[in-house]
Design an enzyme around this catalytic site. Structure first.
Site, PDB file in Angstrom:
ATOM      1  N   LYS A  42      68.648  74.823  77.485  1.00  0.00           N
ATOM      2  CA  LYS A  42      67.330  75.477  77.593  1.00  0.00           C
ATOM      3  C   LYS A  42      67.120  76.441  76.426  1.00  0.00           C
ATOM      4  O   LYS A  42      68.085  77.108  75.984  1.00  0.00           O
ATOM      5  CB  LYS A  42      67.260  76.214  78.932  1.00  0.00           C
ATOM      6  N   SER A 117      60.794  76.811  85.501  1.00  0.00           N
ATOM      7  CA  SER A 117      60.542  76.870  84.085  1.00  0.00           C
ATOM      8  C   SER A 117      61.462  75.983  83.240  1.00  0.00           C
ATOM      9  O   SER A 117      61.174  75.746  82.069  1.00  0.00           O
ATOM     10  CB  SER A 117      60.681  78.317  83.595  1.00  0.00           C
ATOM     11  N   SER A 141      63.896  78.175  88.853  1.00  0.00           N
ATOM     12  CA  SER A 141      63.604  77.405  87.637  1.00  0.00           C
ATOM     13  C   SER A 141      64.523  76.240  87.339  1.00  0.00           C
ATOM     14  O   SER A 141      64.201  75.410  86.488  1.00  0.00           O
ATOM     15  CB  SER A 141      63.571  78.331  86.436  1.00  0.00           C
TER      16      SER A 141
HETATM   17  N1  GLN Z   1      58.572  80.434  88.900  1.00  0.00           N
HETATM   18  C1  GLN Z   1      59.320  81.653  88.963  1.00  0.00           C
HETATM   19  C2  GLN Z   1      58.708  82.665  88.033  1.00  0.00           C
HETATM   20  O1  GLN Z   1      57.797  82.308  87.340  1.00  0.00           O
HETATM   21  C3  GLN Z   1      60.755  81.400  88.636  1.00  0.00           C
HETATM   22  C4  GLN Z   1      61.053  81.409  87.195  1.00  0.00           C
HETATM   23  C5  GLN Z   1      62.507  81.204  86.898  1.00  0.00           C
HETATM   24  O2  GLN Z   1      63.307  80.922  87.787  1.00  0.00           O
HETATM   25  N2  GLN Z   1      62.857  81.426  85.645  1.00  0.00           N
HETATM   26  O3  GLN Z   1      59.131  83.799  87.973  1.00  0.00           O
END
Ligand code: GLN
Length: 426
Positions: A42, A117, A141
């Protein structure tokens, strides 16, 4: 190999950078447990010599100057890192659409979001471009895109995998973890990623048994007590998903598991609790992007979701508001943690949905952030409590994949993986 990946990826956009010069091959061991594997990393995890953008214009020109702990471990086991994957900007999102480098297409449901994400990490695995990938999970994410793309994803217990070299979203919640097409491969990558890191203050120094998951994988579901909360049913928005989850419970019990009713009465406060904590921690984490040391000043170039979090984080961090919002959010976090632990007292693990709804079509206009945040309702729990949680494909609704989530007690990552592997064989 990279040419092939590049060509395939032109339809998916799962990579931001393909390592054409072989920069990540530096310091890679010849043999090792990952020597036959291609991996994606990532774009918020530092690889020495490759851009670390977090999919933001803010860091467009920033090059990683060292290997993250997990990258070092992958190289030591001979893994071939082929490039850096697409993601939501600074890991803020659940769709992959907030990337400065454009959205990723879901290979398992073309034309729809892959989730986020860690959008590119899940999509690259689902499309077969790589065997394994690593993502970060602050509130889902890893699990959310794995569920939408029909692959396996795992968020380890807090402290099991070092965050050294990961750009923080909210450091009390962030964990790095593996994504793969089956549970065995996820367990193998976790064996490599897990480990004590003296450079990272939340890293746990554990006995040997905590570092061999693939070797101890046990798929038997006989007499395993699994909790299912009735609140899950109320919060699932898609009828098809509800049906698949109940079918999954039936499969688990046919394989010998006992399904036990548990309660999570405060599930409805999980999202506001999570987001208030994230706003404050993210605001503080972004103060270093002031345009002096790295790239651009974040507020000048970031997208609307990142800006919203910075502004709200700044607002509620003000001294005069701390009691009203942040301290309450911390209290709410303890309430939820206690509630989860007491649900887990009765049973060995919890099972349930990973996501409440199907991935929307790419380009759908969503003006209300709450509609986007709603994707995270089932995944944020594990981060708030620091417990291990994984998702494994459970079925398809109108040919769109959805996952079953398994959550366990702190450091019982092995049990979570066992049930995931057992379910995979049902
Ligand atoms: N969707 C969640 C957020 O936007 C989780 C993001 C993540 O786990 N990095 O904070």
């Amino acid at each position: 190999m990279l040419k092939e990946i590049e060509e395939e990826d032109s339809k998916i956009n799962s990579f931001i950078v393909l390592d054409k010069e072989g920069i990540a091959q530096k310091n890679k061991a010849k043999g090792g447990r990952l020597s036959n594997y291609k991996l994606g990393v990532k774009s918020n995890i530092s690889v020495d010599g490759l851009p670390i953008t977090a999919a933001s214009k803010t860091l467009e020109t920033h090059i990683g100057s060292y290997d993250a702990f997990v990258v070092e471990k992958i190289k030591k086991e001979g893994g071939t890192i082929v490039g850096l994957t697409n993601m939501d900007e600074f890991a803020c999102g659940s769709s992959g659409e907030t990337s400065f480098y454009g959205a990723t297409n879901n290979p398992a449901a073309r034309g729809r979001i892959p989730g986020g994400s860690s959008s590119g990490s899940a999509a690259a695995v689902a499309a077969g471009l790589v065997d394994l990938s690593i993502g970060s999970d602050t509130g889902g994410s890893i699990r959310n895109p794995a569920s939408h793309c029909g692959v396996v994803g795992f968020k380890p217990s807090y402290g099991l995998v070092s965050r050294y070299g990961l750009l923080d979203l909210a450091m009390s919640l962030d964990q790095i973890g593996p994504i793969a097409r089956d549970v065995k491969s996820v367990a193998l990558l976790l064996d490599v990623l897990a480990g004590y890191d003296i450079k990272e203050e939340t890293s746990l120094d554990l006995e040997k048994k905590y570092y061999d998951y693939s070797g101890k994988l046990d798929t038997s579901l006989r007499d395993v007590r699994l909790g299912y909360a009735k609140e899950f049913d109320l919060m699932i928005q898609d009828k098809g998903i509800r049906k698949i989850i109940h079918k999954s419970l039936d499969k688990l019990s046919s394989a010998g598991a006992q399904i036990v009713d548990v309660e999570l009465p405060n599930l409805k406060i999980a999202l506001p609790t999570y987001y208030l904590n994230v706003y404050v921690e993210f605001f503080s984490a972004t103060r270093k992007y002031d345009g002096r040391r790295y790239g651009f000043k974040i507020e000048d170039v970031c997208g609307p979701e990142v800006l919203r979090r910075i502004q709200l984080g700044s607002y509620i961090s003000q001294k005069e508001y701390s009691g009203r919002y942040y301290r309450k959010a911390l209290k709410a976090r303890s309430v939820l943690r206690r509630e989860l632990m007491s649900a887990l007292d009765d049973v060995e693990l919890l099972v349930g949905p990973t996501v409440p709804k199907l991935p929307h079509r790419l380009g759908t206009k969503i003006d209300d952030p709450m509609v986007m945040y709603a994707y995270d309702i089932f995944t944020v729990l594990a981060n708030l409590a620091g417990i291990p949680a994984g998702t494994v494909p459970a079925g398809r609704v109108d040919s769109i994949p959805t996952g079953l989530q398994v959550m366990g007690k702190p450091l019982e990552d092995q049990k979570v993986l066992n049930v995931m592997a057992g379910f995979e064989q049902c």
